[in-house]
Enzyme design. Structure first.
Site, PDB file in Angstrom:
ATOM      1  CG  ASP A  22      -0.400  -0.182   2.520  1.00 50.70           C
ATOM      2  OD1 ASP A  22       0.807  -0.496   2.625  1.00 50.70           O
ATOM      3  OD2 ASP A  22      -1.143  -0.019   3.509  1.00 50.70           O
ATOM      4  N   GLY A  34      -2.522  -5.959  18.470  1.00 49.14           N
ATOM      5  CA  GLY A  34      -1.243  -6.452  17.979  1.00 49.14           C
ATOM      6  C   GLY A  34      -1.324  -7.730  17.173  1.00 49.14           C
ATOM      7  N   GLY A  65      -2.503  -7.956  13.997  1.00 47.94           N
ATOM      8  CA  GLY A  65      -2.495  -7.732  12.553  1.00 47.94           C
ATOM      9  C   GLY A  65      -3.873  -7.549  11.962  1.00 47.94           C
ATOM     10  CB  SER A  76      -7.131  -3.002  17.114  1.00 49.05           C
ATOM     11  OG  SER A  76      -5.757  -2.813  17.402  1.00 49.05           O
ATOM     12  CB  SER A  77      -4.449   1.348  15.127  1.00 46.92           C
ATOM     13  OG  SER A  77      -4.017   0.841  13.879  1.00 46.92           O
ATOM     14  CG  ASP A 110      -4.465  -1.432   8.065  1.00 45.30           C
ATOM     15  OD1 ASP A 110      -4.499  -2.310   7.177  1.00 45.30           O
ATOM     16  OD2 ASP A 110      -3.578  -1.379   8.934  1.00 45.30           O
TER      17      ASP A 110
END
Length: 389
Positions: free
Chosen positions: A36, A120, A122, A125-126, A170
């Site tokens: 990306d 953490g 992958g 979540s962020s 993401d």
């Protein structure tokens, strides 16, 4: 009690009013890792693991956010300059700051959030937190911001407040996901098409190493720097090259000796992975799941060997999965150095597969891996609105 009900209940106990509820999903990426930020293609989808956010105006300029899973809260005044803080707070502060920078008026708000996306792992979540807050703020304050812009705001929050120079995948998948659809996203111009994932006899199974990574680590940013170094060298020979998206395998091989050996291997992985995403979409259009699986296997080999973002635990999980007849493809997923493998597994054999992975991994590492059987779901959306005053 579901997560949305839990955050709703906690919100009303803390703030004594009815909130807007937002569900914001994690994501899987079938193929296309680290492409990306090199202007390549990716093939993600939103999944049923999610962040739930309860949010409502506070009636003042004061903003208070409670992270239920951490039993931690913080407050700030959005009428003053919003500055970075520490840890998880920066995902919210960054979103508020960049909405304001784009001219959107943010008044004070109260919020509670929680989720079932393993941190953490992958599964991003962020980006789910960023998507929940950016979308939630547009809803409660009537902001005329499109999902495309919200994805860019989430990415900017990562860059400037969190310190991770991430790509757009993401945040884009979080906000644009559709049920039972993959997204083929062109990270150069952000054009996209939906690709059906219609294989009812198979499941997407994620195996968590329980090794927690941090994309803020120097290794992630170092990979990006190495890719940029490769582009700089190749541009001397091909002025049209703006990113590794523009580089063919033949071009890279012709000028291999001009590159540092490590930089060459980083570039080789990206150039090959960009081509694999295009090939994967062709496989899906022909219902060629076996072909897709072979491409997934090749991606893992490149991530582990050339890009060096795997770890022993991820490689071990892949080595357990690949020989099994019910497994179509297996690879590490996400930024690397921990997190999950993604596996396409015959639906009738998911339990046997899970038991095998769990038993062998526990014996090898002394810890039990979490295993998630996921479904492809909608992107960030509201599930209820507060009653009209």
């Amino acid at each position: 009690m579901c997560i949305a009900d839990k955050v709703n209940e906690r919100f009303m106990a803390l703030y004594h009013t009815t909130p807007l509820l937002i569900l914001s999903p994690g994501r899987v990426n079938i193929i296309g890792e680290h492409t990306d930020y090199n202007d390549g293609f990716v093939l993600p989808a939103a999944i049923d693991k999610k962040i739930a956010l309860a949010i409502a105006p506070s009636g003042s300029g004061r903003c208070t956010v409670h992270a239920a899973a951490l039993e931690d809260s913080f407050s700030f005044d959005c009428r003053e300059e919003v500055r970075p803080a520490e840890g998880w707070k920066n995902y919210i502060l960054g979103v508020v700051h960049h909405l304001q920078q784009r001219g959107y008026r943010i008044d004070g708000f109260n919020a509670v959030f929680d989720g079932d996306i393993p941190i953490g792992s992958g599964l991003s979540s962020s980006a789910a937190v960023e998507g929940a807050f950016s979308f939630g703020l547009t809803q409660v304050f009537g902001l005329d911001a499109e999902r495309f812009e919200l994805a860019l705001i989430g990415q900017q929050a990562e860059h400037t407040f969190v310190g991770v120079n991430c790509g757009i995948m993401d945040q884009f998948a979080n906000l644009h996901g559709r049920k039972n659809q993959l997204i083929r996203l062109d990270c150069r111009d952000l054009s996209y098409v939906y690709v059906p994932f219609n294989f009812p006899g198979y499941k997407i199974v994620l195996c968590n190493t329980m090794v927690h990574h941090s994309l803020a680590s120097s290794a992630y940013n170092e990979r990006r720097r190495q890719c940029e170094e490769g582009v700089k060298v190749l541009r001397d020979h091909y002025p049209e090259v703006k990113s590794l998206r523009d580089v063919t395998p033949a071009m890279l091989e012709e000028h291999k000796t001009a590159l540092d050996s490590t930089v060459y291997r980083r570039c080789r992985y990206i150039v090959e992975e960009t081509e694999r995403v295009v090939a994967a979409c062709a496989c899906l259009e022909k219902d060629d799941l076996l072909g897709l699986g072979r491409l997934m296997d090749a991606t893992h080999d490149g991530l582990s060997g050339d890009y060096e973002v795997s770890c022993p635990e991820l490689d071990y999980l892949v080595s357990l999965a690949r020989p099994r007849s019910e497994v179509i493809g297996s690879r590490m997923m996400g930024g690397g150095f921990g997190g999950c493998t993604i596996n396409i597994v015959e639906a009738d054999a998911v339990k046997d597969f899970s038991d095998h992975i769990t038993d062998a991994y526990t014996r090898q590492y002394g810890k039990r891996p979490d295993i998630y059987v996921t479904t492809i779901e909608e992107g960030t959306h509201a599930v209820s609105y507060p009653p009209a005053p």
